[in-house]
Design an enzyme around this catalytic site. Structure first.
Site, PDB file in Angstrom:
ATOM      1  N   ASP A   8       0.822  -1.118  -0.108  1.00 18.87           N
ATOM      2  CA  ASP A   8      -0.203   0.031   0.041  1.00 18.87           C
ATOM      3  C   ASP A   8       0.899   1.315  -0.062  1.00 18.87           C
ATOM      4  O   ASP A   8       1.317   1.796   1.001  1.00 18.87           O
ATOM      5  CB  ASP A   8      -1.074   0.192   1.268  1.00 18.87           C
ATOM      6  CG  ASP A   8      -1.901  -1.207   1.236  1.00 18.87           C
ATOM      7  OD1 ASP A   8      -1.529  -2.240   1.007  1.00 18.87           O
ATOM      8  OD2 ASP A   8      -2.814  -1.259   1.779  1.00 18.87           O
ATOM      9  N   GLU A  39      -4.245   1.916  -3.416  1.00 21.39           N
ATOM     10  CA  GLU A  39      -5.336   2.569  -2.892  1.00 21.39           C
ATOM     11  C   GLU A  39      -5.308   3.686  -1.832  1.00 21.39           C
ATOM     12  O   GLU A  39      -6.381   4.514  -1.611  1.00 21.39           O
ATOM     13  CB  GLU A  39      -6.310   1.626  -1.997  1.00 21.39           C
ATOM     14  CG  GLU A  39      -5.848   0.980  -0.608  1.00 21.39           C
ATOM     15  CD  GLU A  39      -6.752   0.861   0.275  1.00 21.39           C
ATOM     16  OE1 GLU A  39      -8.120   1.093   0.034  1.00 21.39           O
ATOM     17  OE2 GLU A  39      -6.589   0.785   1.525  1.00 21.39           O
ATOM     18  N   ASN A  40      -4.179   4.028  -1.544  1.00 22.78           N
ATOM     19  CA  ASN A  40      -3.977   5.030  -0.472  1.00 22.78           C
ATOM     20  C   ASN A  40      -2.967   6.132  -1.068  1.00 22.78           C
ATOM     21  O   ASN A  40      -2.418   7.047  -0.200  1.00 22.78           O
ATOM     22  CB  ASN A  40      -2.973   4.659   0.861  1.00 22.78           C
ATOM     23  CG  ASN A  40      -4.093   3.441   1.495  1.00 22.78           C
ATOM     24  OD1 ASN A  40      -3.504   2.663   1.906  1.00 22.78           O
ATOM     25  ND2 ASN A  40      -5.328   3.863   2.079  1.00 22.78           N
ATOM     26  N   ASN A  67     -10.383  -0.794   0.114  1.00 21.62           N
ATOM     27  CA  ASN A  67     -11.473  -0.034   0.344  1.00 21.62           C
ATOM     28  C   ASN A  67     -11.689   1.297   0.301  1.00 21.62           C
ATOM     29  O   ASN A  67     -12.829   2.213   0.032  1.00 21.62           O
ATOM     30  CB  ASN A  67     -12.150  -0.311   1.969  1.00 21.62           C
ATOM     31  CG  ASN A  67     -10.706  -0.195   2.837  1.00 21.62           C
ATOM     32  OD1 ASN A  67      -9.437  -0.697   2.306  1.00 21.62           O
ATOM     33  ND2 ASN A  67     -10.772   0.742   3.990  1.00 21.62           N
ATOM     34  N   HIS A  68     -10.505   2.041   0.158  1.00 21.61           N
ATOM     35  CA  HIS A  68     -10.430   3.527  -0.116  1.00 21.61           C
ATOM     36  C   HIS A  68     -10.170   3.791  -1.540  1.00 21.61           C
ATOM     37  O   HIS A  68     -10.332   4.918  -2.001  1.00 21.61           O
ATOM     38  CB  HIS A  68      -9.049   3.894   0.575  1.00 21.61           C
ATOM     39  CG  HIS A  68      -9.128   3.984   2.140  1.00 21.61           C
ATOM     40  ND1 HIS A  68     -10.120   4.678   2.593  1.00 21.61           N
ATOM     41  CD2 HIS A  68      -8.347   3.251   2.931  1.00 21.61           C
ATOM     42  CE1 HIS A  68     -10.060   4.591   3.936  1.00 21.61           C
ATOM     43  NE2 HIS A  68      -9.014   3.711   4.219  1.00 21.61           N
ATOM     44  N   HIS A 151      -7.278  -7.780  -0.213  1.00 20.20           N
ATOM     45  CA  HIS A 151      -7.136  -6.691   0.579  1.00 20.20           C
ATOM     46  C   HIS A 151      -8.074  -6.736   1.863  1.00 20.20           C
ATOM     47  O   HIS A 151      -9.481  -6.533   1.808  1.00 20.20           O
ATOM     48  CB  HIS A 151      -7.642  -5.193  -0.209  1.00 20.20           C
ATOM     49  CG  HIS A 151      -7.286  -4.089   0.608  1.00 20.20           C
ATOM     50  ND1 HIS A 151      -5.903  -3.411   0.413  1.00 20.20           N
ATOM     51  CD2 HIS A 151      -7.986  -3.112   1.285  1.00 20.20           C
ATOM     52  CE1 HIS A 151      -6.025  -2.324   0.882  1.00 20.20           C
ATOM     53  NE2 HIS A 151      -6.969  -2.251   1.535  1.00 20.20           N
ATOM     54  N   HIS A 176      -3.429  -4.083   2.960  1.00 21.13           N
ATOM     55  CA  HIS A 176      -4.544  -3.315   3.812  1.00 21.13           C
ATOM     56  C   HIS A 176      -4.267  -2.939   5.477  1.00 21.13           C
ATOM     57  O   HIS A 176      -4.202  -1.786   5.695  1.00 21.13           O
ATOM     58  CB  HIS A 176      -6.063  -4.052   3.979  1.00 21.13           C
ATOM     59  CG  HIS A 176      -6.861  -3.347   4.876  1.00 21.13           C
ATOM     60  ND1 HIS A 176      -7.354  -2.022   4.527  1.00 21.13           N
ATOM     61  CD2 HIS A 176      -7.338  -3.445   5.998  1.00 21.13           C
ATOM     62  CE1 HIS A 176      -8.343  -1.560   5.595  1.00 21.13           C
ATOM     63  NE2 HIS A 176      -8.334  -2.512   6.386  1.00 21.13           N
ATOM     64  N   HIS A 178      -1.182  -2.584   6.700  1.00 21.87           N
ATOM     65  CA  HIS A 178      -0.151  -1.824   6.592  1.00 21.87           C
ATOM     66  C   HIS A 178       1.095  -2.432   7.419  1.00 21.87           C
ATOM     67  O   HIS A 178       1.996  -1.375   7.591  1.00 21.87           O
ATOM     68  CB  HIS A 178      -0.476  -0.277   6.952  1.00 21.87           C
ATOM     69  CG  HIS A 178      -1.344   0.332   5.910  1.00 21.87           C
ATOM     70  ND1 HIS A 178      -1.700   1.574   5.926  1.00 21.87           N
ATOM     71  CD2 HIS A 178      -2.043  -0.246   4.741  1.00 21.87           C
ATOM     72  CE1 HIS A 178      -2.544   2.228   4.888  1.00 21.87           C
ATOM     73  NE2 HIS A 178      -2.772   0.973   4.350  1.00 21.87           N
TER      74      HIS A 178
HETATM   75 FE   FE2 Z   1      -7.336  -0.434   2.882  1.00 18.67          FE
END
Ligand code: FE2
Length: 259
Positions: A8, A39-40, A67-68, A151, A176, A178
């Site tokens: 990520d 995603e981040n 999700n982001h 994720h 996800h 991290h």
């Molecule tokens: Fe995530």
């Protein structure tokens, strides 16, 4: 076939460390395919077109999400224009076609599939059913190399995916949380696995976010907007070797690098 997968990428510090290290990593590992969970990538939430273009210049071939990813609505346009930009295909019916992509690498085609776990995530379909559908589908059933990014929050969901697809996909990497896990291995059936690759962001943070603003939120209950942590980032990744004839993985190497 060697794949470099980058965990990520979190905000500008994450993009900066990718920029600083990519040439060195390409030289050292000579990957045929570079995949990154992005995603981040933009301010910790989603990926804008500008971040996509910036990271594409660095040589990332395929982008996975989570999700982001849907936090920036322009991702829908980006995914329509660029089939190498993925989001979890089990997130909704409308997104099913964006959850997989077949990359024509120099070592042969490799399918990349992105799913999201169900624990702590807003209502999503079964990642197990989705992955079954995708790898049995017309476009993927004859592709022997298959790479999966799950994720998910729960370690058990990732382990369950491994047990269901052991030997039927080449690689399963978790994203996800991290936080990198110390369980990277290749199973007897030839699936490379790690519960979580970790984050490419500032380690002295709260999973990528500025501690002060997160603590203020926790202590007061007021929803102060989160800020990406400043500072030097660490790149976390795995390097996986796959036999292009059988689709079986032969090694998985976790990495942590600073610029
Ligand atoms: Fe995530």
């Amino acid at each position: 076939m060697r794949v470099l997968f980058i965990g990520d990428i979190f905000g500008r510090p994450g993009r900066t460390v990718v920029h600083r290290l990519m040439a060195e990593l390409r030289e050292e590992f000579q990957p045929s395919l570079i995949v990154a969970n992005a995603e981040n990538a933009t301010h910790g939430t989603g990926m804008t077109r500008a971040a996509f273009e910036e990271l594409s210049v660095e040589g990332i071939h395929v982008f996975t999400g989570g999700n982001h990813t849907l936090g920036k609505h322009e991702i829908l346009i980006l995914m329509d224009e660029h089939p190498n930009v993925l989001c979890p295909g089990n997130a909704s019916l409308a997104l099913r076609r964006h959850g997989w992509f077949v990359w024509p690498s120099s070592d042969g085609p490799i399918g990349i599939v992105n799913v999201i776990g169900q624990y702590c995530m807003s209502a999503v379909d079964s990642p197990y059913d989705y992955l079954e559908d995708v790898i049995g589908g017309f476009d993927m059933e004859h592709v022997v190399m298959r790479f999966v990014d799950i994720h998910a929050e729960a370690t058990a969901e990732k382990a369950a995916l491994l047990h269901l697809f052991d030997g039927r996909v080449s690689v399963i990497v978790g994203t996800h949380t991290h936080v990198p896990t110390a369980d990277a291995r290749v199973t007897e059936k030839g699936t490379a696995f790690i519960t979580d690759v970790g984050m490419t962001g500032v380690m002295s943070s709260i999973i990528g976010l500025d501690p002060e603003t997160v603590l203020r939120r926790i202590q007061t209950g007021v929803t102060y907007p989160p800020h990406v942590a400043e500072g030097e980032a660490t790149l976390m990744a795995v390097v996986v070797d796959i036999d292009p004839l059988t689709g079986k993985s032969t090694s998985i190497l976790p990495l942590q690098r600073k610029s």
